[in-house]
Motif scaffolding. Structure first.
Motif, PDB file in Angstrom:
ATOM      1  N   GLU A 189       0.845  -1.201   0.000  1.00 41.00           N
ATOM      2  CA  GLU A 189       0.000   0.000   0.000  1.00 41.00           C
ATOM      3  C   GLU A 189       0.876   1.245   0.000  1.00 41.00           C
ATOM      4  O   GLU A 189       1.823   1.356   0.796  1.00 41.00           O
ATOM      5  CB  GLU A 189      -0.912   0.006   1.220  1.00 41.00           C
ATOM      6  N   SER A 225       3.476  -2.362  -7.065  1.00 39.85           N
ATOM      7  CA  SER A 225       2.306  -1.568  -6.704  1.00 39.85           C
ATOM      8  C   SER A 225       2.519  -0.158  -7.253  1.00 39.85           C
ATOM      9  O   SER A 225       3.661   0.304  -7.393  1.00 39.85           O
ATOM     10  CB  SER A 225       2.113  -1.523  -5.186  1.00 39.85           C
ATOM     11  N   SER A 226       1.421   0.533  -7.580  1.00 38.09           N
ATOM     12  CA  SER A 226       1.546   1.889  -8.114  1.00 38.09           C
ATOM     13  C   SER A 226       0.355   2.729  -7.675  1.00 38.09           C
ATOM     14  O   SER A 226      -0.691   2.203  -7.288  1.00 38.09           O
ATOM     15  CB  SER A 226       1.644   1.855  -9.646  1.00 38.09           C
ATOM     16  N   LYS A 227       0.532   4.039  -7.792  1.00 44.11           N
ATOM     17  CA  LYS A 227      -0.531   4.946  -7.362  1.00 44.11           C
ATOM     18  C   LYS A 227      -0.319   6.320  -7.996  1.00 44.11           C
ATOM     19  O   LYS A 227       0.817   6.800  -8.126  1.00 44.11           O
ATOM     20  CB  LYS A 227      -0.534   5.064  -5.837  1.00 44.11           C
TER      21      LYS A 227
END
Length: 246
Positions: free
Chosen positions: A95, A220-222
């Motif tokens: 996260e 993971s990326s955002k």
């Protein structure tokens, strides 16, 4: 009339003998007809019974074969499930959280915390060459066309050794364990940014991926948006943040 005399008469008068034979056969024709018909019915009935039994046996054999295939598939699934339990599962929860603030007069500060948790039944072993985190400024046009610019690669430190910063290059998590990695970057302009976390797989996971003929990464990326409006002060955020420990 004796048999000898009958034969003698037949020799002398063959026509009469033949006619008498025909009359005898015709007199018995009805009985022969019923006899032949009875035999045909019996033979047909026996053949029908045999054919019915054969079809029933074939149908039962086909049903038994389908049941056997179904049972075999169940056994294969059970064996695979058992093998998966023996091999264990390799998974993690990643996260990305961020916090912006006014760092300098013409720059924004961006703290990025990455929470990594082992959610599988095997230990998680990951590594990276320089840093697992990359930050890009996003330029977009025509709705869905994007260009990633101004690449930033903040590192993560695990302390200071002999006055030099010690850079963390690996992360190992036991089953159920979780750790938070903290990064910091400066950005000049407000707007949309893309944060990417990517680490190499290690250990038995590499062998599993080779069997599948695939390349695996912990990923993971955002997207985050840095607002031009005033943000919380840096000191206030530091007091509320979690201290990373290896």
């Amino acid at each position: 009339m004796s048999t000898f005399r009958y034969i003698s008469n037949c020799i002398k008068v063959p026509f009469v003998c033949i006619w008498n034979s025909i009359r005898f056969i015709l007199g018995k024709a009805e009985n022969i007809h019923y006899l032949v018909l009875t035999i045909a019915i019996l033979v047909g009935g026996l053949w029908t019974l045999y054919t019915f039994d054969a079809l029933q046996m074939k149908y039962k054999a086909e049903q038994d074969l389908e049941n056997a295939k179904s049972d075999l598939n169940k056994v294969h699934l059970e064996l695979k499930d058992l093998q998966d339990k023996i091999d264990g599962t390799d998974s993690s929860f990643i996260e990305i959280k961020s916090q912006q603030f006014n760092y300098k007069q013409d720059r924004f500060g961006l703290i990025i915390n990455v929470l990594v948790q082992n959610t599988g039944t095997n230990d998680v072993d990951m590594s990276w060459d320089y840093t697992p985190l990359t930050v890009y400024h996003v330029e977009s046009r025509n709705g869905d066309e994007q260009k990633l610019t101004n690449k930033l690669t903040p590192q993560i430190y695990n302390g200071i050794s002999d006055g030099n910063k010690s850079i963390l290059e690996k992360l190992f998590l036991f089953v159920g364990a979780k750790k938070e990695l903290s990064f910091f970057v400066e950005v000049e302009n407000p707007g949309l940014y893309y944060v990417l976390f990517s680490a190499n797989i290690n250990g038995k996971v590499v062998d599993k991926m080779k069997v599948l003929n695939k390349n695996g990464v912990w990923f993971s990326s955002k997207y985050i948006f840095i607002s031009p409006q005033k943000s919380p002060e840096f000191e206030t955020y530091i007091k509320a943040s979690t201290v990373f420990s290896k």
